[in-house]
Design a protein around this motif. Structure first.
Motif, PDB file in Angstrom:
ATOM      1  N   ARG A   1      21.247  47.422  33.918  1.00 52.77           N
ATOM      2  CA  ARG A   1      20.491  46.957  32.754  1.00 52.77           C
ATOM      3  C   ARG A   1      19.258  46.222  33.270  1.00 52.77           C
ATOM      4  NH1 ARG A   1      25.370  45.900  29.111  1.00 52.77           N
ATOM      5  NH2 ARG A   1      26.308  47.979  29.177  1.00 52.77           N
ATOM      6  N   THR A   2      18.388  45.794  32.383  1.00 51.59           N
ATOM      7  CA  THR A   2      17.132  45.183  32.825  1.00 51.59           C
ATOM      8  C   THR A   2      17.338  43.874  33.578  1.00 51.59           C
ATOM      9  OG1 THR A   2      16.861  44.122  30.675  1.00 51.59           O
ATOM     10  CG2 THR A   2      15.742  46.225  31.009  1.00 51.59           C
ATOM     11  N   ASP A   3      18.334  43.092  33.213  1.00 49.24           N
ATOM     12  CA  ASP A   3      18.528  41.783  33.842  1.00 49.24           C
ATOM     13  C   ASP A   3      19.861  41.627  34.577  1.00 49.24           C
ATOM     14  OD1 ASP A   3      20.078  41.853  31.537  1.00 49.24           O
ATOM     15  OD2 ASP A   3      19.788  39.726  31.117  1.00 49.24           O
ATOM     16  N   LYS A   4      20.652  42.711  34.649  1.00 49.80           N
ATOM     17  CA  LYS A   4      21.968  42.608  35.278  1.00 49.80           C
ATOM     18  C   LYS A   4      22.524  43.992  35.596  1.00 49.80           C
ATOM     19  CE  LYS A   4      24.122  42.505  30.746  1.00 49.80           C
ATOM     20  NZ  LYS A   4      24.808  41.693  29.763  1.00 49.80           N
ATOM     21  N   ASP A   5      23.547  43.990  36.440  1.00 52.30           N
ATOM     22  CA  ASP A   5      24.349  45.185  36.697  1.00 52.30           C
ATOM     23  C   ASP A   5      25.740  44.912  36.133  1.00 52.30           C
ATOM     24  OD1 ASP A   5      22.289  46.444  38.081  1.00 52.30           O
ATOM     25  OD2 ASP A   5      22.919  45.589  39.990  1.00 52.30           O
ATOM     26  N   VAL A   6      26.308  45.898  35.441  1.00 58.10           N
ATOM     27  CA  VAL A   6      27.624  45.745  34.820  1.00 58.10           C
ATOM     28  C   VAL A   6      28.575  46.751  35.452  1.00 58.10           C
ATOM     29  CG1 VAL A   6      28.915  45.719  32.652  1.00 58.10           C
ATOM     30  CG2 VAL A   6      26.504  45.072  32.657  1.00 58.10           C
ATOM     31  N   TYR A   7      29.705  46.254  35.944  1.00 58.15           N
ATOM     32  CA  TYR A   7      30.715  47.084  36.592  1.00 58.15           C
ATOM     33  C   TYR A   7      31.975  47.113  35.744  1.00 58.15           C
ATOM     34  CZ  TYR A   7      27.788  46.731  40.727  1.00 58.15           C
ATOM     35  OH  TYR A   7      26.736  46.803  41.607  1.00 58.15           O
ATOM     36  N   PHE A   8      32.590  48.288  35.664  1.00 64.57           N
ATOM     37  CA  PHE A   8      33.836  48.479  34.933  1.00 64.57           C
ATOM     38  C   PHE A   8      34.855  49.057  35.915  1.00 64.57           C
ATOM     39  CE2 PHE A   8      30.278  48.954  32.077  1.00 64.57           C
ATOM     40  CZ  PHE A   8      30.628  48.196  30.971  1.00 64.57           C
ATOM     41  N   ASP A   9      35.888  48.278  36.238  1.00 61.76           N
ATOM     42  CA  ASP A   9      36.934  48.709  37.160  1.00 61.76           C
ATOM     43  C   ASP A   9      38.267  48.678  36.421  1.00 61.76           C
ATOM     44  OD1 ASP A   9      35.588  48.925  39.899  1.00 61.76           O
ATOM     45  OD2 ASP A   9      34.899  46.982  39.165  1.00 61.76           O
ATOM     46  N   TYR A  10      39.063  49.735  36.584  1.00 60.02           N
ATOM     47  CA  TYR A  10      40.288  49.910  35.813  1.00 60.02           C
ATOM     48  C   TYR A  10      41.527  49.786  36.688  1.00 60.02           C
ATOM     49  CZ  TYR A  10      36.915  51.617  32.455  1.00 60.02           C
ATOM     50  OH  TYR A  10      35.844  51.712  31.601  1.00 60.02           O
ATOM     51  N   PHE A  11      42.568  49.172  36.140  1.00 53.88           N
ATOM     52  CA  PHE A  11      43.803  48.917  36.864  1.00 53.88           C
ATOM     53  C   PHE A  11      45.006  49.203  35.978  1.00 53.88           C
ATOM     54  CE2 PHE A  11      40.502  46.268  38.551  1.00 53.88           C
ATOM     55  CZ  PHE A  11      40.676  46.337  39.926  1.00 53.88           C
ATOM     56  N   ALA A  12      46.063  49.743  36.583  1.00 52.20           N
ATOM     57  CA  ALA A  12      47.324  49.952  35.873  1.00 52.20           C
ATOM     58  C   ALA A  12      48.172  48.683  35.903  1.00 52.20           C
ATOM     59  CB  ALA A  12      48.093  51.109  36.489  1.00 52.20           C
ATOM     60  N   ASP A  13      47.967  47.860  36.939  1.00 55.95           N
ATOM     61  CA  ASP A  13      48.764  46.646  37.125  1.00 55.95           C
ATOM     62  C   ASP A  13      47.958  45.419  36.676  1.00 55.95           C
ATOM     63  OD1 ASP A  13      49.445  44.270  39.263  1.00 55.95           O
ATOM     64  OD2 ASP A  13      51.234  45.390  38.621  1.00 55.95           O
ATOM     65  N   LYS A  14      48.531  44.647  35.765  1.00 56.61           N
ATOM     66  CA  LYS A  14      47.830  43.482  35.220  1.00 56.61           C
ATOM     67  C   LYS A  14      47.546  42.439  36.302  1.00 56.61           C
ATOM     68  CE  LYS A  14      48.050  40.105  31.487  1.00 56.61           C
ATOM     69  NZ  LYS A  14      48.823  39.641  30.331  1.00 56.61           N
ATOM     70  N   ASN A  15      48.487  42.209  37.209  1.00 54.75           N
ATOM     71  CA  ASN A  15      48.283  41.216  38.263  1.00 54.75           C
ATOM     72  C   ASN A  15      47.141  41.600  39.199  1.00 54.75           C
ATOM     73  OD1 ASN A  15      50.297  39.444  37.391  1.00 54.75           O
ATOM     74  ND2 ASN A  15      51.873  40.639  38.429  1.00 54.75           N
ATOM     75  N   GLU A  16      47.009  42.888  39.495  1.00 55.72           N
ATOM     76  CA  GLU A  16      45.879  43.353  40.312  1.00 55.72           C
ATOM     77  C   GLU A  16      44.561  43.091  39.591  1.00 55.72           C
ATOM     78  OE1 GLU A  16      45.953  47.292  42.018  1.00 55.72           O
ATOM     79  OE2 GLU A  16      48.132  47.205  42.109  1.00 55.72           O
ATOM     80  N   ALA A  17      44.540  43.356  38.290  1.00 53.29           N
ATOM     81  CA  ALA A  17      43.325  43.128  37.504  1.00 53.29           C
ATOM     82  C   ALA A  17      42.963  41.650  37.491  1.00 53.29           C
ATOM     83  CB  ALA A  17      43.517  43.644  36.079  1.00 53.29           C
ATOM     84  N   ILE A  18      43.944  40.784  37.345  1.00 52.07           N
ATOM     85  CA  ILE A  18      43.685  39.341  37.329  1.00 52.07           C
ATOM     86  C   ILE A  18      43.123  38.892  38.671  1.00 52.07           C
ATOM     87  CG2 ILE A  18      44.808  37.080  37.247  1.00 52.07           C
ATOM     88  CD1 ILE A  18      46.724  38.314  35.126  1.00 52.07           C
ATOM     89  N   LYS A  19      43.711  39.342  39.774  1.00 57.10           N
ATOM     90  CA  LYS A  19      43.221  38.961  41.103  1.00 57.10           C
ATOM     91  C   LYS A  19      41.792  39.465  41.321  1.00 57.10           C
ATOM     92  CE  LYS A  19      44.206  39.175  46.059  1.00 57.10           C
ATOM     93  NZ  LYS A  19      42.895  38.726  46.330  1.00 57.10           N
ATOM     94  N   PHE A  20      41.538  40.713  40.934  1.00 59.86           N
ATOM     95  CA  PHE A  20      40.209  41.291  41.085  1.00 59.86           C
ATOM     96  C   PHE A  20      39.190  40.491  40.281  1.00 59.86           C
ATOM     97  CE2 PHE A  20      36.858  44.440  40.410  1.00 59.86           C
ATOM     98  CZ  PHE A  20      36.749  45.013  41.665  1.00 59.86           C
ATOM     99  N   CYS A  21      39.552  40.123  39.052  1.00 61.57           N
ATOM    100  CA  CYS A  21      38.669  39.349  38.172  1.00 61.57           C
ATOM    101  C   CYS A  21      38.400  37.965  38.773  1.00 61.57           C
ATOM    102  CB  CYS A  21      39.295  39.235  36.792  1.00 61.57           C
ATOM    103  SG  CYS A  21      38.249  38.430  35.563  1.00 61.57           S
TER     104      CYS A  21
END
Length: 64
Positions: A38-58
């Motif tokens: 985007r003009t002022d930022k980059d936005v990344y979308f990463d997908y996970f099957a495991d909620k704990n992995e998503a929390i750690k990544f976040c």
């Protein structure tokens, strides 16, 4: 199938924002990770099957 998307926004001024969203897939497939510029930022979308992995990544993204 339920999966989790970690959305990360990296702003040009150095600010980082990240959060997790919940999704369901009727065909059982998790989407491919992607990035949008985007003009002022980059936005990344990463997908996970495991909620704990998503929390750690976040959490790791917020420390960037």
């Amino acid at each position: 199938m339920k999966f989790y998307c970690v959305v990360q926004e990296y702003y040009d001024n150095g600010r980082v924002v990240a959060w997790i969203t919940n999704h369901s897939s009727c065909d059982g497939d998790i989407p491919e990770s992607r990035c949008e510029e985007r003009t002022d930022k980059d936005v990344y979308f990463d997908y996970f099957a495991d909620k704990n992995e998503a929390i750690k990544f976040c959490d790791d993204a917020k420390k960037a």
